[in-house]
Design an enzyme around this catalytic site. Sequence first.
Site, PDB file in Angstrom:
ATOM      1  N   ASP A 131       0.799  -1.237   0.000  1.00  0.00           N
ATOM      2  CA  ASP A 131       0.000   0.000   0.000  1.00  0.00           C
ATOM      3  C   ASP A 131       0.834   1.291   0.000  1.00  0.00           C
ATOM      4  OD1 ASP A 131      -2.239  -1.656   0.217  1.00  0.00           O
ATOM      5  OD2 ASP A 131      -2.223  -1.553   2.407  1.00  0.00           O
ATOM      6  N   LYS A 215     -14.911  13.283 -25.903  1.00  0.00           N
ATOM      7  CA  LYS A 215     -14.263  13.984 -27.013  1.00  0.00           C
ATOM      8  C   LYS A 215     -13.703  13.044 -28.062  1.00  0.00           C
ATOM      9  CE  LYS A 215     -13.071  17.731 -23.988  1.00  0.00           C
ATOM     10  NZ  LYS A 215     -12.068  17.800 -22.961  1.00  0.00           N
ATOM     11  N   ASN A 218     -12.966   5.911 -27.864  1.00  0.00           N
ATOM     12  CA  ASN A 218     -14.042   4.924 -27.895  1.00  0.00           C
ATOM     13  C   ASN A 218     -13.756   3.759 -26.961  1.00  0.00           C
ATOM     14  OD1 ASN A 218     -12.062   3.713 -29.286  1.00  0.00           O
ATOM     15  ND2 ASN A 218     -13.106   3.702 -31.268  1.00  0.00           N
ATOM     16  N   ARG A 259      -0.871  -9.031  -4.685  1.00  0.00           N
ATOM     17  CA  ARG A 259       0.058  -9.255  -3.568  1.00  0.00           C
ATOM     18  C   ARG A 259       1.069 -10.355  -3.851  1.00  0.00           C
ATOM     19  NH1 ARG A 259      -3.631  -8.561   1.389  1.00  0.00           N
ATOM     20  NH2 ARG A 259      -3.173 -10.723   1.852  1.00  0.00           N
TER      21      ARG A 259
HETATM   22  O1  F6P Z   1      -2.503  -3.995   3.310  1.00  0.00           O
HETATM   23  C1  F6P Z   1      -2.423  -4.807   2.195  1.00  0.00           C
HETATM   24  C2  F6P Z   1      -3.768  -5.114   1.636  1.00  0.00           C
HETATM   25  O2  F6P Z   1      -3.602  -5.923   0.492  1.00  0.00           O
HETATM   26  C3  F6P Z   1      -4.641  -3.899   1.313  1.00  0.00           C
HETATM   27  O3  F6P Z   1      -4.288  -3.307   0.086  1.00  0.00           O
HETATM   28  C4  F6P Z   1      -6.011  -4.499   1.321  1.00  0.00           C
HETATM   29  O4  F6P Z   1      -6.975  -3.521   1.645  1.00  0.00           O
HETATM   30  C5  F6P Z   1      -5.923  -5.551   2.402  1.00  0.00           C
HETATM   31  O5  F6P Z   1      -4.540  -5.841   2.566  1.00  0.00           O
HETATM   32  C6  F6P Z   1      -6.662  -6.829   2.118  1.00  0.00           C
HETATM   33  O6  F6P Z   1      -6.553  -7.643   3.229  1.00  0.00           O
HETATM   34  P1  F6P Z   1      -6.964  -9.187   3.279  1.00  0.00           P
HETATM   35  O7  F6P Z   1      -5.919  -9.968   2.537  1.00  0.00           O
HETATM   36  O8  F6P Z   1      -6.970  -9.512   4.733  1.00  0.00           O
HETATM   37  O9  F6P Z   1      -8.291  -9.287   2.608  1.00  0.00           O
END
Ligand code: F6P
Length: 326
Positions: A131, A215, A218, A259
């Site tokens: 994040d 503008k 598409n 992730r």
């Molecule tokens: O903090 C990392 C993160 O991937 C955030 O971007 C997201 O809001 C959250 O963790 C999701 O958490 P979980 O894996 O517990 O759903």
Amino acid sequence: MATIKCIGILTSGGDAPGMNAAIRAVTRSAIYHGYAVKGIMRGYKGLVTNEIVDFKSGSVSNIIQLGGTILKTARCKEFTTPEGRKLAYENLQAAGIDALVVIGGDGTLTGAKIFAEEFDVPIIGLPGTIDRDLGGTDHTIGYDTALNTIMESIDKLRDTASSHERLFFVEVMGHTAGYLALYSALASGAEAAIIPEMETEVDQLGELINHGFRKSKNSAIVIVAENPETGGATALAERVKKEYPEYDARVTILGHIQRGGSPTARDRILASRMGEAAIEALREGQRNVMIGIQNGQISYVPISKALRHRKEIDRDHLELVKILSI
Ligand code: F6P
């Protein structure tokens, strides 16, 4: 201050690519300087349930390239209670751990701060989160890999968006921060980024439809930062369907794919530098700081400051998305 002989290491909260590179760097730097190292499994949960293993140099062989975390991770309810933290401290003492290195995001550092206030344990935090939402550091471990993953996904979506002449809303993670949304929009040439930092100021949907698509385009890709309060990309697409039915709108939620994956060179190097810096910080007698990086230089950031500080989004960069989307 008691001499540190054994350092415990854990990863907690959402995993982030580069955590393994950080675990490797902490372990090897600690061993290099003569410390014993113990790995704590599943974050704070493993402290509470006493899942602690001896780490040798070979325990972290061949992991620098791996996403996820070999120590596993968890979001631990027990550690949010005084009883859970007392148990954690007792297990820490029984294992002979004198100092902790914790790798994670704001939840992890919040846990570290409370634990350090209650018990006499030096703790060093490493910012491990996709994040990038911690203060006192320009980057966090995992952010760059996630950004690249998002960019590659948007490149693929672009093919189908332009073939079908559709408007795509792509939802990305970021917790309450818009970094992943804004910079993936810039990196992929998206038409707009909808970020939480701007939400209260303008009707972003009306603005972006009227500014750009009418503008010359598409097909279009709008990156939307996740936002449970507004409903994120799904809610925006619903509005488009009602207010601008002429657009063929679709939603893609990238989700946890963001992730995963092998960390980029940038994340591996950042994690290696920060991991070594955590051991250096302990050697210098630092405690309860997060390792940050500012203008390329390692810095020590009080954990409370890392948690308090809300970084500003660079509005010029948001404007740049708009300028380049005409
Ligand atoms: O903090 C990392 C993160 O991937 C955030 O971007 C997201 O809001 C959250 O963790 C999701 O958490 P979980 O894996 O517990 O759903």
